[in-house]
Scaffold this active site. Structure first.
Site, PDB file in Angstrom:
ATOM      1  N   ASP A   8       8.461  30.233  43.948  1.00  0.00           N
ATOM      2  CA  ASP A   8       8.913  29.468  42.579  1.00  0.00           C
ATOM      3  C   ASP A   8       9.723  30.695  41.882  1.00  0.00           C
ATOM      4  O   ASP A   8      10.004  31.905  42.259  1.00  0.00           O
ATOM      5  CB  ASP A   8       7.859  29.401  41.752  1.00  0.00           C
ATOM      6  CG  ASP A   8       8.038  28.298  41.182  1.00  0.00           C
ATOM      7  OD1 ASP A   8       9.196  27.861  40.621  1.00  0.00           O
ATOM      8  OD2 ASP A   8       7.001  27.559  40.625  1.00  0.00           O
ATOM      9  N   ASP A  48       9.794  19.170  38.839  1.00  0.00           N
ATOM     10  CA  ASP A  48       8.525  19.122  38.458  1.00  0.00           C
ATOM     11  C   ASP A  48       8.164  17.743  37.863  1.00  0.00           C
ATOM     12  O   ASP A  48       6.974  17.686  37.412  1.00  0.00           O
ATOM     13  CB  ASP A  48       8.338  20.004  37.216  1.00  0.00           C
ATOM     14  CG  ASP A  48       8.096  21.519  37.790  1.00  0.00           C
ATOM     15  OD1 ASP A  48       8.122  21.807  38.997  1.00  0.00           O
ATOM     16  OD2 ASP A  48       8.061  22.468  36.932  1.00  0.00           O
TER      17      ASP A  48
HETATM   18  C1  GLA Z   1       6.835  25.649  38.458  1.00  0.00           C
HETATM   19  C2  GLA Z   1       6.762  24.825  39.497  1.00  0.00           C
HETATM   20  C3  GLA Z   1       5.544  23.877  39.652  1.00  0.00           C
HETATM   21  C4  GLA Z   1       4.337  24.829  39.617  1.00  0.00           C
HETATM   22  C5  GLA Z   1       4.235  25.944  38.401  1.00  0.00           C
HETATM   23  C6  GLA Z   1       3.198  26.780  38.663  1.00  0.00           C
HETATM   24  O1  GLA Z   1       6.533  25.121  37.179  1.00  0.00           O
HETATM   25  O2  GLA Z   1       7.949  23.837  39.428  1.00  0.00           O
HETATM   26  O3  GLA Z   1       5.618  23.153  40.575  1.00  0.00           O
HETATM   27  O4  GLA Z   1       4.208  25.455  40.823  1.00  0.00           O
HETATM   28  O5  GLA Z   1       5.678  26.449  38.261  1.00  0.00           O
HETATM   29  O6  GLA Z   1       3.221  27.724  37.518  1.00  0.00           O
END
Ligand code: GLA
Length: 786
Positions: free
Chosen positions: A482, A551
C-alpha cells in the site's frame, strides 16, 4: 514489420500504420498514424507529406535556405527556440544558459528485439506470445549546436497493435545539463476536433471518463501527487466524435510510469492537434551530468478503427503479455478474503482465525491480513516503519498465524506500507533524516504519515532488508503493498538531490526496491494499492501483477470505476471485493449477488465479516465462489466487451468471452428501476458470429421480504410487514426467480441482442417476471451448443 525506405519509416502492426520521415532540414516529420495502409516506395510516403512552399506570414522561417516554419509542421518531437511555439517535447538548459534545442536526424537502425531500459520498467517480449521477436526502430538525433543526442526507440508489438516509444537523452558535453522537460510521446494530427477522454476522480471515486471535444486552446490531464494518481490516470484516449464502443477511430495512450505525469492536447493556430505525454514538467528540473544518459518513461500507444472495445482489446493483450511478468503472469488468481473491512485495526489472532474458518468453508483460497498487525498500530497515527508483529494481537507472530491459516488449507498473505513512516514510530526517531521534508519549515502530513525518501540508497537498502525480513517471517504467499499519501513538501534531506529531482528519483527508487523484492520473492503474489487506485498504472504492473482498484467496494460505484479502468487495463489486473451491505463507503444497500457479479468481473475477493452473515448468505457466497471457480478461466483471461454504462444508460453491461469463443459470461446491472420501461435486453458481444449459442441466467431465488406489504396480495391472512411471522415466512419460503434459456447465433446475440423476461413493474409477479429493482443484476452464461 518495420520499413525503412530512404529516410522514410513505417511501423506496420497487424491493423495499423505509423509513418514518419526525415525532413530536408533534418527534423523528423510525423506523417500518419491510423488504419493500416500500403507503403512500398519513397513515393508512397510522398503522398503523406504536406507540401510547404514557404513559411506563412508572421511565422519564423527556419533558416535562410529553408523558408519553412516549424510552427506548422507535424513533428515526431519538438522543441522551443526555432519557431515551433506549441507544446515542446524537450526543454533543456545548456551550460551556456541557452534553452534552444534543434534535434537533427543522424541515423536509423532496425533492432531485432525489444529495447530495454536500465533505470525504468518497460514492456518486454519473452517470446511466449509473439510469433516473431518484437522489432525496434532506433533513431538517433543530435542537437545542431550541442553535444547532446536523443535516441528514440519505437517497438512494434505487431499482434496487439501496440507501439511503444522510448526516449533516451545522452549528455555528451563536458558539463552538466538540466532537463526542464522531456516527454515520452508526441503525436501531431493534421486537423482538430478530436475528443480527448481522460479518467479522473478522487479517493474512492476513481476512473470517471470525461470527454472533451477540442477545437481550440489546450487541455491538460496531469498529476502532481507524486503518484500516477486517482485524480487523473495516465491512460487517455483520443477519438473522432461519434466513436462508440464498437465503431469509430480511436487512439489509446499510456505511460509505463508511476509518478507525476502530464498529457496535453493542444490546437495550433493552423488547426493542427498536438498531443504530448510524459513526466509532468511542473517543477521538474533534472540534472544530467557529463556522459550520463536519462531515460524517459516508455510511452504506449495504440489505434483502432473498431471503437473503444477494439482499442481496449489490443491494450489488454499488451498488458497481459508484455507488461505483467513473472511467476503469476498467466496463473489463475486465488479468491481471497481480506481482513480490512471485517476488522479494520482491531485484529486479534482469535478474530482472524474465526474469519479464516468461515472463509475456508466458503471455498476461499487465500487469507489476507490487512493493516493493524504490527507495532502498536491500533489506529492510523502510529507504527508505520516498525514492521514487527504486535505480540498481544498475534502471540505467535506472523509465523504462528501463517502456519495456522495454512493448516486450515488456505494460503496466507499480509498488508504492508513500506514507503511510509509515522512520526510516532521507532524508525522515525532513529532516522528523521530519511523522510521527504524540509527540516527548516513545518511539514504537512497525509493520514498522519511521512514519506521515506526513496532517492536515498540507504533508505532503499533499509526497505529491502526490512521487507525481506517480513516476507520471510512466515509462509507468506501474497503481499498487498500500500501507499496511502501523496507527496507534499518536495524536499530531500540528501543534499545531492535537488527539489526538482525529488519526485522522479522517488519513483526510480521505488522501482529499484520493487524489482529487488519481486525478484527475491518470485512466487509471492504482489498486489499494488495506493488508497485504492491512486497508483493504478503500467509501472506498478511491471512488478506487481495486480492492483486494488478502489477503496470503494459499493458495486454501483465499482461499476463505473471498473468500467473506466477497463478501457486501458484488463480485468486480470483489477482487484475487486464483495463487502458488507450497507456498504462502508456509501451506506448503500445492494443485493449480495450484485456485489458478487461486479467483483467477479475483476479478481474476486471478499472483505466482510463472514461470521455475521446469515447461514443463507454464507450458503449463497459458497455457491457463488463455486460458480466463479468454474468460470475463472474465462472471467480472468477472456476478452472483455463493454456494452452500455451508467454514464448514459440505466444499465452497465459487460461480457467476457472465452479465448476459444465457446463461452461468454455477461453481467447486466441496473441503476434505478422505473416501471413500464421498454423490455429489457442484453447484448452478448464477441461471440463467433457463425456459431449457435444458448444463453441462460444464473437463477436467483427471491425473498418474500423484498415485496414488503405486497405479500398480503397473495396471503390468505394479513401479515404485518416486519413482524416475526413475516420474517419467519421469509425464511421458510423462497420464490423461484425467472429462468432464461434462449438460443441463437453469435451475430444475432451481439447485434440484435436478447430480449429478457419482463421486469417487475407493479402489476404482478410470477416466475415469468424478473425481480429486477434498484441495483439488481444478473449473470448470464452463453455457451455453444454441443
Ligand atoms: C488503504 C487501502 C485499504 C486498506 C487500508 C489500511 O486505505 O486502500 O484497502 O488496506 O489502507 O490502512
Amino acid at each position: 514489420m518495420i520499413q525503412v525506405i530512404d529516410n522514410n519509416f513505417a511501423i506496420q502492426t497487424k491493423n495499423t500504420t505509423y509513418a514518419f520521415r526525415v525532413l530536408p532540414t533534418g527534423q523528423l516529420e510525423h506523417l500518419y498514424y491510423g488504419t493500416k495502409i500500403t507503403l512500398r516506395s519513397a513515393d508512397d510516403f510522398g503522398a503523406l507529406c504536406e507540401q510547404y512552399a514557404m513559411a506563412p506570414g508572421n511565422t519564423v522561417a527556419y533558416d535562410e535556405k529553408n523558408n519553412i516554419s516549424l510552427e506548422n509542421i507535424r513533428f515526431e518531437l519538438s522543441s522551443y527556440g526555432k519557431g515551433d511555439i506549441r507544446e515542446p517535447y524537450i526543454d533543456i538548459k545548456y551550460p551556456d544558459g541557452s534553452r534552444t534545442s534543434d534535434l537533427i536526424f543522424e541515423e536509423a537502425h532496425v533492432l531485432t528485439e525489444k529495447h530495454m531500459y536500465d533505470t525504468l520498467p518497460c514492456s518486454y517480449d519473452d517470446g511466449t506470445f509473439t510469433k516473431m521477436p518484437t522489432q525496434t526502430l532506433k533513431i538517433t538525433l543530435k542537437d545542431r549546436s550541442h553535444d547532446v543526442r536523443l535516441e528514440l526507440y519505437y517497438s512494434n508489438f505487431l499482434e496487439t497493435d501496440v507501439i511503444t516509444r522510448q526516449t533516451v537523452l545522452v549528455n555528451e558535453t563536458k558539463e552538466c545539463i538540466v532537463i526542464n522537460r522531456i516527454m515520452s510521446n508526441q503525436i501531431d494530427f493534421e486537423d482538430s476536433g478530436y475528443v480527448f477522454s481522460s479518467f479522473s476522480g478522487a479517493w474512492a471515486r476513481e476512473m470517471n471518463r470525461k470527454d472533451t471535444i477540442l477545437n481550440g486552446g489546450k487541455i491538460v490531464n496531469s498529476s502532481y501527487t507524486g503518484t500516477s494518481s486517482n485524480r487523473a490516470n495516465p491512460f487517455v484516449m483520443i477519438s473522432r466524435p461519434g466513436t462508440d464502443e464498437d465503431k469509430g477511430d480511436c487512439y489509446g495512450f499510456n505511460l509505463v510510469y508511476s509518478g507525476n505525469h502530464y498529457e496535453c492536447m493542444e490546437i495550433s493556430g493552423f488547426n493542427k492537434t498536438r498531443f504530448v505525454q510524459g513526466i509532468n514538467p511542473e517543477t521538474f528540473e533534472y540534472r544530467v551530468n557529463a556522459g550520463e544518459r536519462f531515460e524517459a518513461p516508455e510511452a504506449v500507444m495504440t489505434f483502432s478503427d473498431k471503437g473503444f472495445n477494439g482499442m481496449s482489446h489490443g491494450l489488454h493483450t499488451f498488458v497481459r503479455e508484455h507488461i505483467v511478468r513473472g511467476f503469476w503472469k498467466h496463473l489463475n488468481r486465488p479468491v481471497l478474503i481480506n481482513s480490512w473491512e471485517a476488522c479494520y485495526f482491531d485484529v486479534t489472532e482469535r478474530k482472524l482465525l474465526n474469519l479464516a474458518r468461515k472463509a475456508k468453508d466458503a471455498g476461499i483460497e487465500l487469507f489476507v491480513l490487512d493493516d493493524g498487525w504490527f507495532g502498536t498500530r491500533d489506529d492510523d497515527t502510529t507504527s508505520l516503519g516498525d514492521w514487527i508483529a504486535n505480540a498481544s494481537k498475534l502471540p505467535g507472530g506472523l509465523e504462528g498465524l501463517s502456519h495456522k491459516i495454512r493448516s486450515l488449507g488456505m494460503n496466507f498473505g499480509i498488508w504492508v506500507e513500506p514507503e511510509m513512516v509515522n512520526e510516532k514510530s521507532h524508525l522515525y526517531k532513529r532516522h528523521p533524516e530519511w523522510v521527504l521534508k524540509n527540516p527548516n519549515t513545518p511539514h504537512s502530513t497525509g493520514r498522519n504519515q511521512m514519506i521515506l525518501d526513496l532517492g536515498q540508497q540507504i533508505v532503499r537498502d533499509y526497505m529491502i532488508d526490512s521487507m525481506s525480513e517480513v516476507f520471510s517471517s512466515g509462509e507468506i504467499s501474497y503481499v498487498k503493498w500500500d501507499m496511502n499519501r501523496n507527496i507534499s513538501d518536495y524536499f530531500s534531506q540528501d543534499e545531492n538531490i535537488n527539489a526538482g529531482e525529488v519526485a522522479h528519483k522517488y519513483v526510480l527508487g521505488l522501482y529499484d526496491v520493487m524489482k529487488t523484492l519481486s525478484e527475491r520473492f518470485p512466487e509471492i503474489l504482489f498486489e499494488g494499492c495506493s488508497s485504492g487506485g491512486n497508483r493504478f498504472d503500467l509501472g506498478i504492473l511491471s512488478y506487481f501483477p495486480q492492483i486494488w482498484a478502489s477503496d470503494n467496494t459499493d458495486p454501483v460505484c465499482r461499476a463505473t470505476i471498473q468500467n473506466g479502468l477497463s478501457y486501458g487495463y484488463p480485468q486480470s489486473v483489477i482487484g475487486a471485493h464483495v463487502s458488507a451491505s450497507p456498504n462502508h463507503q456509501t451506506l448503500r444497500r445492494t443485493p449480495l449477488n450484485t456485489r458478487f457479479n461486479v467483483a467477479s468481473m475483476g479478481l474476486l475477493g471478499y472483505e466482510l465479516n463472514l461470521g455475521d452473515l446469515t447461514s443463507e448468505e454464507n450458503k449463497a457466497i459458497k455457491d457463488e465462489i463455486t460458480l466463479y471457480k468454474a468460470l475463472r478461466d474465462t472471467l480472468q483471461w477472456g476478452e472483455l466487451y463493454r456494452g452500455r454504462n451508467f454514464d448514459d444508460s440505466e444499465y452497465t453491461e459487460w461480457t467476457i468471452v472465452a479465448p476459444d469463443k465457446s463461452k461468454a459470461v455477461t453481467i447486466l446491472i441496473q441503476n434505478q428501476v422505473k416501471p413500464n420501461m421498454p423490455m429489457r435486453k442484453v447484448y452478448i458481444k464477441g461471440l463467433d458470429p457463425a456459431r449457435r449459442y444458448t444463453l441462460k441466467n444464473v437463477e436467483q431465488k427471491q425473498n418474500l421480504r423484498d415485496f414488503g406489504d405486497l405479500i398480503n396480495n397473495i396471503s390468505p391472512v394479513h401479515i404485518k410487514q416486519d413482524s416475526w411471522v413475516y420474517h419467519a415466512l421469509d425464511r421458510l419460503k423462497k420464490l423461484d426467480g425467472e429462468k432464461e434459456q434462449i438460443s441463437g447465433y453469435g451475430d444475432s446475440f451481439a447485434k440484435a441482442g436478447v430480449f429478457l423476461k419482463q421486469g417487475f413493474a407493479g402489476v404482478g409477479f410470477n416466475d415469468e417476471v424478473a425481480y429486477f429493482q434498484d441495483h439488481c443484476s444478473r449473470m448470464y452464461i452463453t455457451e455453444t451448443e454441443e
